[in-house]
Design a protein around this motif. Structure first.
Motif, mmCIF file in Angstrom:
data_model
loop_
_atom_site.group_PDB
_atom_site.id
_atom_site.type_symbol
_atom_site.label_atom_id
_atom_site.label_comp_id
_atom_site.label_asym_id
_atom_site.label_seq_id
_atom_site.Cartn_x
_atom_site.Cartn_y
_atom_site.Cartn_z
ATOM 1 N N MET A 1 -12.770 38.854 49.850
ATOM 2 C CA MET A 1 -11.302 39.044 50.438
ATOM 3 C C MET A 1 -10.008 39.428 49.385
ATOM 4 O O MET A 1 -10.600 39.262 48.160
ATOM 5 C CB MET A 1 -10.810 38.120 51.783
ATOM 6 C CG MET A 1 -11.184 37.654 52.673
ATOM 7 S SD MET A 1 -10.673 36.609 53.574
ATOM 8 C CE MET A 1 -11.554 35.098 53.302
ATOM 9 N N LEU A 2 -10.436 40.460 50.177
ATOM 10 C CA LEU A 2 -8.886 41.106 49.531
ATOM 11 C C LEU A 2 -7.236 40.868 50.121
ATOM 12 O O LEU A 2 -6.890 40.354 50.949
ATOM 13 C CB LEU A 2 -8.760 42.398 48.914
ATOM 14 C CG LEU A 2 -10.346 43.143 48.591
ATOM 15 C CD1 LEU A 2 -9.667 44.231 48.993
ATOM 16 C CD2 LEU A 2 -10.373 42.870 47.457
ATOM 17 N N PHE A 7 -4.217 46.752 49.102
ATOM 18 C CA PHE A 7 -4.936 47.792 49.598
ATOM 19 C C PHE A 7 -4.218 49.050 49.458
ATOM 20 O O PHE A 7 -3.778 49.864 49.811
ATOM 21 C CB PHE A 7 -4.395 47.342 51.021
ATOM 22 C CG PHE A 7 -5.471 46.871 52.497
ATOM 23 C CD1 PHE A 7 -6.281 45.455 51.314
ATOM 24 C CD2 PHE A 7 -6.404 47.594 53.425
ATOM 25 C CE1 PHE A 7 -7.647 45.634 52.102
ATOM 26 C CE2 PHE A 7 -7.160 46.810 54.064
ATOM 27 C CZ PHE A 7 -8.401 45.380 53.480
ATOM 28 N N TYR A 8 -2.949 48.654 48.778
ATOM 29 C CA TYR A 8 -1.569 49.168 49.062
ATOM 30 C C TYR A 8 -2.793 50.082 47.103
ATOM 31 O O TYR A 8 -2.116 51.731 47.364
ATOM 32 C CB TYR A 8 -0.540 48.406 48.249
ATOM 33 C CG TYR A 8 0.262 48.057 49.567
ATOM 34 C CD1 TYR A 8 -0.049 48.106 50.899
ATOM 35 C CD2 TYR A 8 1.029 46.454 49.116
ATOM 36 C CE1 TYR A 8 0.579 47.345 51.895
ATOM 37 C CE2 TYR A 8 1.579 46.485 49.855
ATOM 38 C CZ TYR A 8 1.217 46.154 51.016
ATOM 39 O OH TYR A 8 2.335 45.585 52.384
ATOM 40 N N ASP A 9 -3.174 49.497 46.281
ATOM 41 C CA ASP A 9 -3.888 49.944 45.297
ATOM 42 C C ASP A 9 -5.131 51.264 45.793
ATOM 43 O O ASP A 9 -4.742 52.365 45.498
ATOM 44 C CB ASP A 9 -4.363 49.205 44.617
ATOM 45 C CG ASP A 9 -3.421 47.784 43.794
ATOM 46 O OD1 ASP A 9 -2.235 48.625 43.407
ATOM 47 O OD2 ASP A 9 -3.786 47.406 42.572
ATOM 48 N N ILE A 10 -5.833 51.145 46.689
ATOM 49 C CA ILE A 10 -6.841 51.623 47.703
ATOM 50 C C ILE A 10 -5.945 52.916 48.130
ATOM 51 O O ILE A 10 -6.010 53.836 47.720
ATOM 52 C CB ILE A 10 -7.490 50.828 48.673
ATOM 53 C CG1 ILE A 10 -8.329 50.114 47.964
ATOM 54 C CG2 ILE A 10 -8.166 51.657 49.234
ATOM 55 C CD1 ILE A 10 -9.127 48.873 48.538
ATOM 56 N N HIS A 11 -4.629 52.449 48.848
ATOM 57 C CA HIS A 11 -4.066 53.810 49.863
ATOM 58 C C HIS A 11 -3.899 55.151 48.058
ATOM 59 O O HIS A 11 -3.796 55.914 47.740
ATOM 60 C CB HIS A 11 -3.056 53.102 50.106
ATOM 61 C CG HIS A 11 -1.508 53.936 49.864
ATOM 62 N ND1 HIS A 11 -1.257 55.654 50.565
ATOM 63 C CD2 HIS A 11 -0.586 54.986 49.119
ATOM 64 C CE1 HIS A 11 -0.266 56.159 50.395
ATOM 65 N NE2 HIS A 11 0.551 55.579 49.559
ATOM 66 N N ALA A 12 -2.619 54.330 46.775
ATOM 67 C CA ALA A 12 -2.704 54.905 45.806
ATOM 68 C C ALA A 12 -4.035 56.022 45.448
ATOM 69 O O ALA A 12 -3.981 57.007 44.728
ATOM 70 C CB ALA A 12 -2.091 54.179 44.634
#
Length: 154
Positions: A1-2, A7-12
């Motif tokens: 799990m994250l 998720f914010y890093d994946i967005h970036a």
């Protein structure tokens, strides 16, 4: 799990690839590593997982993602993302990126359509309608079944 910060890093990262699609191939092994983490949805929550996975491929000339070199200290609004369908959606986005990165126009539209999806998944209680609206143009132009199955279970 994250956690939501992953998720914010994946967005970036998706924003980075949208602005520099030619860099995606150099980071494809890190993307695959993240995909492995998304597939292994379990109770373990690694610290700074996305950042650490990108460090091995990091090129010092890519200053737009130099933040991957710094561990984030989580002090507020920390949430574990428990909904497994969120992981399946992110996994499918990365799969589509790997399949399309050689078509720059399609890849750009994919990144443009999906870059905010990790934020929506992390922060919106009922994200299905919003995600559908975000990917509408990509579906219409390139892949009408993109995220269709994943959104059914969201």
């Amino acid at each position: 799990m994250l956690i939501n910060y992953d998720f914010y890093d994946i967005h970036a990262l998706i924003v980075f690839f949208r602005s520099t699609p030619e860099k995606f191939a150099a980071y494809s092994s890190s993307v695959r590593e993240i995909m492995g983490l998304l597939k292994s949805y379990d109770g373990y929550v690694p610290d700074n997982a996305v950042r650490k996975m990108f460090r091995s491929d990091y090129n010092e000339n890519d200053t737009l993602i130099s933040w991957v070199l710094t561990d984030n200290r989580y002090t507020a609004n920390l949430r574990i993302i428990k909904n497994e369908s969120c992981y399946k959606i992110l996994l499918r986005i990365f799969e589509e990126m790997l399949m399309t990165y050689d078509d720059k126009q399609r890849f750009y539209l994919l990144c443009d359509a999906s870059h905010n999806i990790p934020l929506v998944l992390a922060d919106v209680k009922k994200p299905k309608k919003t995600v559908k609206a975000m990917i509408k143009n990509y579906r219409k132009r390139y892949n009408d079944s993109f995220l269709r199955d994943e959104l059914k279970i969201l």
